[in-house]
Design a protein around this motif. Structure first.
Motif, PDB file in Angstrom:
ATOM      1  N   UNK A  79       6.567   1.460   2.331  1.00  0.00           N
ATOM      2  CA  UNK A  79       6.230   1.419   3.751  1.00  0.00           C
ATOM      3  C   UNK A  79       4.784   1.892   3.981  1.00  0.00           C
ATOM      4  N   UNK A  80       4.378   2.883   3.218  1.00  0.00           N
ATOM      5  CA  UNK A  80       2.994   3.371   3.324  1.00  0.00           C
ATOM      6  C   UNK A  80       2.022   2.278   2.872  1.00  0.00           C
ATOM      7  N   UNK A  81       2.356   1.611   1.758  1.00  0.00           N
ATOM      8  CA  UNK A  81       1.508   0.517   1.273  1.00  0.00           C
ATOM      9  C   UNK A  81       1.406  -0.597   2.310  1.00  0.00           C
ATOM     10  N   UNK A  82       2.529  -0.946   2.905  1.00  0.00           N
ATOM     11  CA  UNK A  82       2.528  -1.997   3.931  1.00  0.00           C
ATOM     12  C   UNK A  82       1.699  -1.570   5.138  1.00  0.00           C
ATOM     13  N   UNK A  83       1.804  -0.317   5.500  1.00  0.00           N
ATOM     14  CA  UNK A  83       1.014   0.189   6.633  1.00  0.00           C
ATOM     15  C   UNK A  83      -0.481   0.112   6.359  1.00  0.00           C
ATOM     16  N   UNK A  84      -0.896   0.527   5.165  1.00  0.00           N
ATOM     17  CA  UNK A  84      -2.309   0.450   4.835  1.00  0.00           C
ATOM     18  C   UNK A  84      -2.785  -0.993   4.705  1.00  0.00           C
ATOM     19  N   UNK A  85      -1.933  -1.866   4.237  1.00  0.00           N
ATOM     20  CA  UNK A  85      -2.295  -3.289   4.174  1.00  0.00           C
ATOM     21  C   UNK A  85      -2.505  -3.831   5.586  1.00  0.00           C
ATOM     22  N   UNK A  86      -1.676  -3.397   6.519  1.00  0.00           N
ATOM     23  CA  UNK A  86      -1.834  -3.836   7.911  1.00  0.00           C
ATOM     24  C   UNK A  86      -3.117  -3.272   8.517  1.00  0.00           C
ATOM     25  N   UNK A  87      -3.512  -2.076   8.112  1.00  0.00           N
ATOM     26  CA  UNK A  87      -4.728  -1.465   8.654  1.00  0.00           C
ATOM     27  C   UNK A  87      -5.995  -2.197   8.221  1.00  0.00           C
ATOM     28  N   UNK A  88      -5.914  -2.976   7.158  1.00  0.00           N
ATOM     29  CA  UNK A  88      -7.085  -3.721   6.708  1.00  0.00           C
ATOM     30  C   UNK A  88      -7.511  -4.780   7.719  1.00  0.00           C
TER      31      UNK A  88
END
Length: 136
Positions: free
Chosen positions: A89-98
């Motif tokens: 979930x953290x990885x997905x969140x950071x991917x969305x922040x890009x």
């Protein structure tokens, strides 16, 4: 005749000495002007730093829930990334922040700087890099 030649040589030597004195005085005036400019710049920086530090103190005194909220937003993803079930979930969140626009990050940085009272530090960094890019 000899007195005329002596007076001509003496006059030439005096003119050369006066030229050296004039040149030294000009350099002294230039040094004085540079020192005055430097002193004025130091005073401006000092006054600006004092004002930024005063604003930082006001910000620190008025800390509230917004500080805790920002700390949570910053550190919860960091802590969750160490828990295996939440790491995706953290990885997905950071991917969305890009995909967040760049100007939004400047707004986020300004909010964090204002909330935590880092104005004087940011001022110092801006001046440091401004001088570095100017080559001074």
């Amino acid at each position: 005749m000899i007195s005329a030649i002596t007076s001509l040589i003496t006059g030439g030597i005096d003119a050369y000495k006066q030229h050296g004195i004039n040149k030294a005085n000009k350099l002294k005036r230039q040094d004085d002007m540079e020192q005055a400019r430097h002193d004025a710049k130091v005073n401006r920086l000092k006054n600006g730093d004092e004002k930024a530090a005063d604003l930082d103190m006001v910000s620190i005194k008025e800390r509230g829930l917004k500080d805790e909220f920002i700390l949570l937003v910053v550190f919860v993803p960091l802590m969750l990334s160490f828990i295996p079930d939440y790491a995706p979930y953290v990885d997905a969140g950071f991917a969305a922040l890009k995909s967040v626009p760049e100007y939004y990050w400047y707004v986020v940085a300004a909010v964090v700087i204002d909330t935590f009272g880092f104005r004087s530090m940011v001022r110092y960094l801006l001046e440091f890099f401004a001088f570095k890019f100017k080559g001074k």
